[in-house]
Write an enzyme that holds these catalytic residues in place. Structure first.
Site, PDB file in Angstrom:
ATOM      1  N   ASN A  96      -2.755 -17.997 -16.938  1.00  0.00           N
ATOM      2  CA  ASN A  96      -1.497 -18.697 -16.764  1.00  0.00           C
ATOM      3  C   ASN A  96      -1.405 -19.865 -18.038  1.00  0.00           C
ATOM      4  O   ASN A  96      -0.369 -20.121 -18.543  1.00  0.00           O
ATOM      5  CB  ASN A  96      -1.445 -19.473 -15.554  1.00  0.00           C
ATOM      6  CG  ASN A  96       0.136 -19.759 -15.017  1.00  0.00           C
ATOM      7  OD1 ASN A  96       0.735 -18.922 -14.689  1.00  0.00           O
ATOM      8  ND2 ASN A  96       0.249 -21.171 -15.016  1.00  0.00           N
ATOM      9  N   ALA A  97      -2.692 -20.370 -18.147  1.00  0.00           N
ATOM     10  CA  ALA A  97      -2.565 -21.203 -19.496  1.00  0.00           C
ATOM     11  C   ALA A  97      -2.221 -20.472 -20.782  1.00  0.00           C
ATOM     12  O   ALA A  97      -1.647 -21.046 -21.568  1.00  0.00           O
ATOM     13  CB  ALA A  97      -3.981 -21.918 -19.476  1.00  0.00           C
TER      14      ALA A  97
ATOM     15  N   TYR B 101       1.701 -19.762 -20.949  1.00  0.00           N
ATOM     16  CA  TYR B 101       2.781 -20.833 -21.286  1.00  0.00           C
ATOM     17  C   TYR B 101       2.301 -21.936 -22.319  1.00  0.00           C
ATOM     18  O   TYR B 101       2.849 -22.663 -22.633  1.00  0.00           O
ATOM     19  CB  TYR B 101       2.933 -21.651 -19.895  1.00  0.00           C
ATOM     20  CG  TYR B 101       3.420 -20.920 -18.674  1.00  0.00           C
ATOM     21  CD1 TYR B 101       4.832 -20.432 -18.875  1.00  0.00           C
ATOM     22  CD2 TYR B 101       2.847 -20.621 -17.692  1.00  0.00           C
ATOM     23  CE1 TYR B 101       5.231 -19.560 -18.087  1.00  0.00           C
ATOM     24  CE2 TYR B 101       3.474 -19.780 -16.632  1.00  0.00           C
ATOM     25  CZ  TYR B 101       4.707 -19.145 -16.802  1.00  0.00           C
ATOM     26  OH  TYR B 101       5.155 -18.671 -15.853  1.00  0.00           O
TER      27      TYR B 101
ATOM     28  N   GLY C 150       4.809 -15.205 -10.458  1.00  0.00           N
ATOM     29  CA  GLY C 150       4.655 -16.318  -9.528  1.00  0.00           C
ATOM     30  C   GLY C 150       3.565 -16.414  -8.459  1.00  0.00           C
ATOM     31  O   GLY C 150       3.655 -17.028  -7.388  1.00  0.00           O
TER      32      GLY C 150
ATOM     33  N   HIS D 228       0.940  -1.265  -0.145  1.00  0.00           N
ATOM     34  CA  HIS D 228       0.126   0.088   0.161  1.00  0.00           C
ATOM     35  C   HIS D 228       0.987   1.167  -0.101  1.00  0.00           C
ATOM     36  O   HIS D 228       0.518   2.198  -0.720  1.00  0.00           O
ATOM     37  CB  HIS D 228      -0.975   0.088   1.097  1.00  0.00           C
ATOM     38  CG  HIS D 228      -2.173  -0.800   0.964  1.00  0.00           C
ATOM     39  ND1 HIS D 228      -3.116  -0.423   0.254  1.00  0.00           N
ATOM     40  CD2 HIS D 228      -2.703  -1.961   1.539  1.00  0.00           C
ATOM     41  CE1 HIS D 228      -4.127  -1.284   0.090  1.00  0.00           C
ATOM     42  NE2 HIS D 228      -3.843  -2.036   1.146  1.00  0.00           N
ATOM     43  N   GLU D 229       1.944   1.151   0.730  1.00  0.00           N
ATOM     44  CA  GLU D 229       2.757   2.232   0.846  1.00  0.00           C
ATOM     45  C   GLU D 229       3.496   2.606  -0.316  1.00  0.00           C
ATOM     46  O   GLU D 229       3.846   3.734  -0.596  1.00  0.00           O
ATOM     47  CB  GLU D 229       3.757   2.242   2.118  1.00  0.00           C
ATOM     48  CG  GLU D 229       3.146   2.194   3.497  1.00  0.00           C
ATOM     49  CD  GLU D 229       2.511   3.564   3.800  1.00  0.00           C
ATOM     50  OE1 GLU D 229       2.990   4.543   3.224  1.00  0.00           O
ATOM     51  OE2 GLU D 229       1.347   3.635   4.291  1.00  0.00           O
TER      52      GLU D 229
ATOM     53  N   GLY E 240       0.157 -16.145  -9.487  1.00  0.00           N
ATOM     54  CA  GLY E 240      -1.259 -16.485  -9.901  1.00  0.00           C
ATOM     55  C   GLY E 240      -1.871 -17.542  -9.467  1.00  0.00           C
ATOM     56  O   GLY E 240      -2.955 -17.617  -8.937  1.00  0.00           O
TER      57      GLY E 240
ATOM     58  N   ARG F 113       8.608 -19.491  -9.445  1.00  0.00           N
ATOM     59  CA  ARG F 113       8.594 -20.105 -11.232  1.00  0.00           C
ATOM     60  C   ARG F 113       9.459 -21.093 -11.391  1.00  0.00           C
ATOM     61  O   ARG F 113      10.665 -20.984 -10.780  1.00  0.00           O
ATOM     62  CB  ARG F 113       8.764 -18.790 -11.971  1.00  0.00           C
ATOM     63  CG  ARG F 113       7.619 -17.817 -11.856  1.00  0.00           C
ATOM     64  CD  ARG F 113       7.871 -16.747 -12.767  1.00  0.00           C
ATOM     65  NE  ARG F 113       8.867 -15.725 -12.099  1.00  0.00           N
ATOM     66  CZ  ARG F 113       9.145 -14.533 -12.895  1.00  0.00           C
ATOM     67  NH1 ARG F 113       8.462 -13.922 -13.699  1.00  0.00           N
ATOM     68  NH2 ARG F 113      10.116 -13.828 -12.460  1.00  0.00           N
ATOM     69  N   THR F 114       9.185 -21.865 -12.334  1.00  0.00           N
ATOM     70  CA  THR F 114       9.998 -22.877 -12.741  1.00  0.00           C
ATOM     71  C   THR F 114      11.250 -22.336 -13.508  1.00  0.00           C
ATOM     72  O   THR F 114      11.255 -21.258 -14.030  1.00  0.00           O
ATOM     73  CB  THR F 114       9.435 -24.009 -13.535  1.00  0.00           C
ATOM     74  OG1 THR F 114       8.963 -23.395 -14.873  1.00  0.00           O
ATOM     75  CG2 THR F 114       8.184 -24.593 -12.678  1.00  0.00           C
TER      76      THR F 114
END
Length: 456
Positions: free
Chosen positions: A356-357, A360, A416, A242-243, A418, A403-404
């Site tokens: 995400n689908a 990738y 990373g 927020h800040e 979602g 994340r991979t």
């Protein structure tokens, strides 16, 4: 082998060995091999005694004495014969307890029964041809104690089997009692490891030993501290986010003013600044939308229809998918699937999974969306056409900021968050989410949600 199995097998083998040793000592060593039968025993010996008494009466008065002399000492101890003069024919002392039975025998009372040394006995009065007579006492049975021992010895194998089964049941209950608290602790550690820091084990172990009670209390204290620490950490992240929005907003304003000055030489640098600012804005937005587990959860006071929701979401994301020449293939369920929700939280979670689908899937790929009705629940499966995720990382992809290796570069997009947002949102809806590599396509994310009663 599990602790329960080790305790059970160990205790059972110990009990069986103790039974075998006890039976061996009392049966084989003290009383001999039970397979070696007496020559005359029970009814057989009784018939032999009466037969030889008849022979002595009809033919030779000394026949019975000769027969008795030929018998083993064990048989002789059970048969006493007193002649007319009151002398035992083998010159043995007559047991005092046998005297009343001998005195009761006469011409008028030729057979009588009594207890001799607490053993059932039968007496015979046998007149002989030369005017003599014999009073014979045959100790026909055993005392109650001997009969009990005899019963045990003769039923060795059935008793051993029953003892083994009984000891097995007792050992099973003992092993279950000893291992159950540890099973509860193992369940608790797994739930805490899975992120359920609200789980407490003390109520389950109440009533067990003091040591287990103290261990459960320490475990609950640890999870309570972890829960509080995690909550503080999440609140801190949200407060900091927020800040950060205020200086980020001022940066966006300054960037807009700089672009208005139309200094073409600075345009490339301003574009870089703009992309960095947009990147920070997206990260902050995702962090602020990340659900916080704890007591501040609000009730699920809204309802959404899953078929309609997924159809609307895929329609909204068609342009984004078209940018990669990808397309959606949606298979809805014929039934009306109503799910309790809160505001737009479930919509945002499903949108994250769909985005995400798209992200990738390769250029020209497709995203399959399948909705199924399963009793009291519904299942939503989103499968991309990418390369999937290594098996070892299928659970890790639901952790925030994970994340991979294949997706770690910033150019691939995303932070990373979602799937982490989706997992916590689904958990707040009393559902579950899992990921697996589809046999033919790429990564499949499967969401299961409870339906309202009006849906089934």
């Amino acid at each position: 082998m599990s602790l329960f199995g080790r305790v059970f097998i160990g205790a059972w083998l110990t009990a069986v060995i103790m039974v075998l040793v006890a039976v061996y000592i009392t049966h084989f060593r003290e009383f001999g091999d039970p397979r070696q039968k007496d020559r005359w025993e029970g009814p057989e010996l009784f018939r032999e005694v009466t037969h030889n008494l008849r022979m002595a009466r009809r033919h030779d008065p000394d026949h019975f004495r000769h027969w008795l002399e030929d018998q083993p000492a064990k048989t002789q101890r059970r048969i006493f014969a007193v002649d007319r003069r009151g002398e035992e024919i083998l010159n043995r002392p007559v047991p005092p307890s046998m005297a009343p039975l001998l005195e009761s025998l006469s011409f008028r009372n030729r057979e009588s029964h009594a207890l001799v040394d607490k053993k059932p006995s039968v007496g015979f009065f046998v007149p002989q041809r030369d005017g003599e007579s014999l009073r014979v006492v045959f100790i026909a049975g055993k005392s109650k104690e001997e009969l009990l021992l005899r019963f045990i010895l003769r039923n060795f194998w059935p008793i051993l089997v029953l003892a083994t089964l009984a000891s097995g049941l007792a050992c099973y209950l003992l092993a279950r009692y000893l291992s159950k608290p540890l099973d509860n602790l193992r369940t608790a550690t797994r739930r805490v490891a899975a992120g359920d820091l609200s789980y407490r084990v003390s109520p389950i172990l109440r009533g067990h030993s003091r040591e287990l009670g103290e261990l459960a209390a320490d475990f609950d204290s640890m999870t309570a501290q972890l829960q509080e620490s995690m909550a503080e950490q999440r609140r801190l992240i949200k407060d900091v986010s927020h800040e950060l929005r205020s200086p980020l907003a001022r940066l966006q304003v300054a960037l807009g003013i700089a672009r208005q000055k139309n200094v073409q030489a600075l345009d490339p640098e301003l574009d870089k600044i703009g992309k960095a600012a947009d990147y920070l804005e997206d990260i902050i937005g995702d962090i602020l939308s990340l659900p916080v587990s704890g007591g501040d959860e609000r009730a699920l006071d809204d309802v959404v229809e899953i078929n309609s929701l997924l159809t609307a979401l895929t329609d909204d994301l068609k342009e984004e998918a078209a940018a990669k020449q990808a397309h959606f293939a949606v298979r809805t369920d014929d039934r009306e699937l109503l799910v309790a929700t809160r505001g737009s939280s479930l919509t945002a979670a499903l949108e994250n999974i769909l985005r995400n689908a798209i992200k990738y899937s390769p250029v020209g790929g497709h995203i399959d969306v399948v909705i199924r009705h399963q009793g009291e629940r519904c299942q939503i499966q989103v499968t991309d056409s990418g390369d999937g995720v290594p098996e070892a990382e299928l659970e890790a992809i639901f952790r925030p900021f994970y994340r991979t290796d294949e997706a770690r570069s910033r150019e691939s997009g995303g932070f990373g968050l979602g799937l982490a947002i989706a997992q916590r949102t689904v958990a707040q809806h009393n559902g579950s989410i899992q990921a697996f590599n589809a046999p033919i396509a790429g990564l499949a994310v499967c969401v299961t949600l409870p339906l309202l009663e009006t849906s089934f």
